[in-house]
Design a protein around this motif. Structure first.
Motif, PDB file in Angstrom:
ATOM      1  N   VAL A  41      91.021  -2.159 -57.201  1.00 17.99           N
ATOM      2  CA  VAL A  41      91.306  -2.888 -58.434  1.00 17.99           C
ATOM      3  C   VAL A  41      91.145  -4.369 -58.138  1.00 17.99           C
ATOM      4  O   VAL A  41      91.636  -4.848 -57.108  1.00 17.99           O
TER       5      VAL A  41
ATOM      6  N   TYR B 297      96.801  -0.702 -54.786  1.00 19.07           N
ATOM      7  CA  TYR B 297      96.526  -0.246 -56.144  1.00 19.07           C
ATOM      8  C   TYR B 297      95.037   0.015 -56.273  1.00 19.07           C
ATOM      9  O   TYR B 297      94.216  -0.831 -55.895  1.00 19.07           O
ATOM     10  N   VAL B 298      94.695   1.204 -56.787  1.00 22.61           N
ATOM     11  CA  VAL B 298      93.297   1.605 -56.907  1.00 22.61           C
ATOM     12  C   VAL B 298      93.030   2.108 -58.317  1.00 22.61           C
ATOM     13  O   VAL B 298      93.945   2.447 -59.064  1.00 22.61           O
ATOM     14  N   GLN B 299      91.765   2.146 -58.640  1.00 20.67           N
ATOM     15  CA  GLN B 299      91.317   2.715 -59.907  1.00 20.67           C
ATOM     16  C   GLN B 299      90.585   4.008 -59.585  1.00 20.67           C
ATOM     17  O   GLN B 299      89.768   4.055 -58.669  1.00 20.67           O
TER      18      GLN B 299
ATOM     19  N   GLU C  64      87.948   6.741 -60.621  1.00 21.04           N
ATOM     20  CA  GLU C  64      86.785   6.993 -61.479  1.00 21.04           C
ATOM     21  C   GLU C  64      86.458   8.476 -61.442  1.00 21.04           C
ATOM     22  O   GLU C  64      86.386   9.076 -60.376  1.00 21.04           O
TER      23      GLU C  64
ATOM     24  N   VAL D 266      99.822   8.242 -60.237  1.00 19.75           N
ATOM     25  CA  VAL D 266      99.564   7.573 -61.508  1.00 19.75           C
ATOM     26  C   VAL D 266     100.820   7.696 -62.359  1.00 19.75           C
ATOM     27  O   VAL D 266     101.344   8.800 -62.547  1.00 19.75           O
TER      28      VAL D 266
ATOM     29  N   ALA E 241      88.104   6.729 -55.448  1.00 21.91           N
ATOM     30  CA  ALA E 241      88.985   5.568 -55.446  1.00 21.91           C
ATOM     31  C   ALA E 241      88.152   4.291 -55.365  1.00 21.91           C
ATOM     32  O   ALA E 241      87.277   4.156 -54.517  1.00 21.91           O
TER      33      ALA E 241
ATOM     34  N   GLN F 224      94.552   4.327 -63.223  1.00 18.39           N
ATOM     35  CA  GLN F 224      94.992   3.390 -62.205  1.00 18.39           C
ATOM     36  C   GLN F 224      96.265   3.897 -61.577  1.00 18.39           C
ATOM     37  O   GLN F 224      97.111   4.482 -62.263  1.00 18.39           O
ATOM     38  N   GLY F 225      96.418   3.687 -60.288  1.00 21.58           N
ATOM     39  CA  GLY F 225      97.621   4.148 -59.623  1.00 21.58           C
ATOM     40  C   GLY F 225      97.789   3.508 -58.259  1.00 21.58           C
ATOM     41  O   GLY F 225      97.002   2.644 -57.845  1.00 21.58           O
ATOM     42  N   ARG F 226      98.821   3.959 -57.542  1.00 24.87           N
ATOM     43  CA  ARG F 226      99.180   3.408 -56.239  1.00 24.87           C
ATOM     44  C   ARG F 226      98.970   4.471 -55.174  1.00 24.87           C
ATOM     45  O   ARG F 226      99.324   5.626 -55.358  1.00 24.87           O
TER      46      ARG F 226
ATOM     47  N   SER G 110      88.889   6.817 -66.609  1.00 19.46           N
ATOM     48  CA  SER G 110      89.407   6.257 -65.373  1.00 19.46           C
ATOM     49  C   SER G 110      90.919   6.082 -65.479  1.00 19.46           C
ATOM     50  O   SER G 110      91.460   5.928 -66.567  1.00 19.46           O
TER      51      SER G 110
END
Length: 152
Positions: free
Chosen positions: A123, A103-105, A107, A70, A120, A54-56, A52
């Motif tokens: 977070v 901000y999302v993670q 997967e 990311v 998406a 994380q990013g914007r 996984s």
């Protein structure tokens, strides 16, 4: 001619020529340390790369798709200083719930389209930041939040 006849007449006496002696009955040197093949322990889980990220969210105009940037730190090849590397990924957003700046993670999942292989996921927000914003920087209420007394 005399060279070839002398080579044929020359006999080398070695037990290893033409496989006449097997190597199994030769003595092996004794070593104080016995070498066993290294086995990985059974309790360690298998390594899965890039599970996984994380990013914007930088773009949310497409239907059910968000573009996520990311940022990672990597050493510069020549100067060895850590520099920011940015990469954009397309992620699946089935409910169109994310906006630009969220901000999302990401997967990893099965390929959804040619460029989308992530889903998406929101977070979890950090509660510590929100509490400080409500109370002020030092935890003291601001002048505008205090009850004002009437002056006579």
């Amino acid at each position: 001619m005399w060279i070839t006849s002398s080579l044929h007449s020359l006999k080398l006496s070695s037990p290893f020529l033409h496989g006449s002696t097997s190597l199994s009955h030769l003595s092996k040197p004794d070593s104080s340390v016995t070498q066993h093949p290294l086995k990985s322990p059974a309790f360690l889980p298998p390594i899965r790369a890039m599970k996984s990220l994380q990013g914007r969210v930088v773009c949310a105009t497409n239907d059910k798709t968000v573009s996520v940037e990311v940022v990672r730190l990597a050493p510069h090849p020549k100067y060895k200083r850590r520099v920011r590397k940015k990469k954009k990924f397309q992620a699946h957003d089935p409910d169109n719930q994310f906006k630009v700046g969220d901000y999302v993670q990401l997967e990893k999942s099965r390929p959804i389209s040619k460029t989308k292989t992530f889903i998406a996921v929101p977070v979890p927000s950090r509660n510590g930041k929100q509490e400080k914003e409500e109370k002020g920087e030092l935890g003291i209420p601001l002048e505008s939040q205090q009850p004002q007394e009437q002056q006579a």
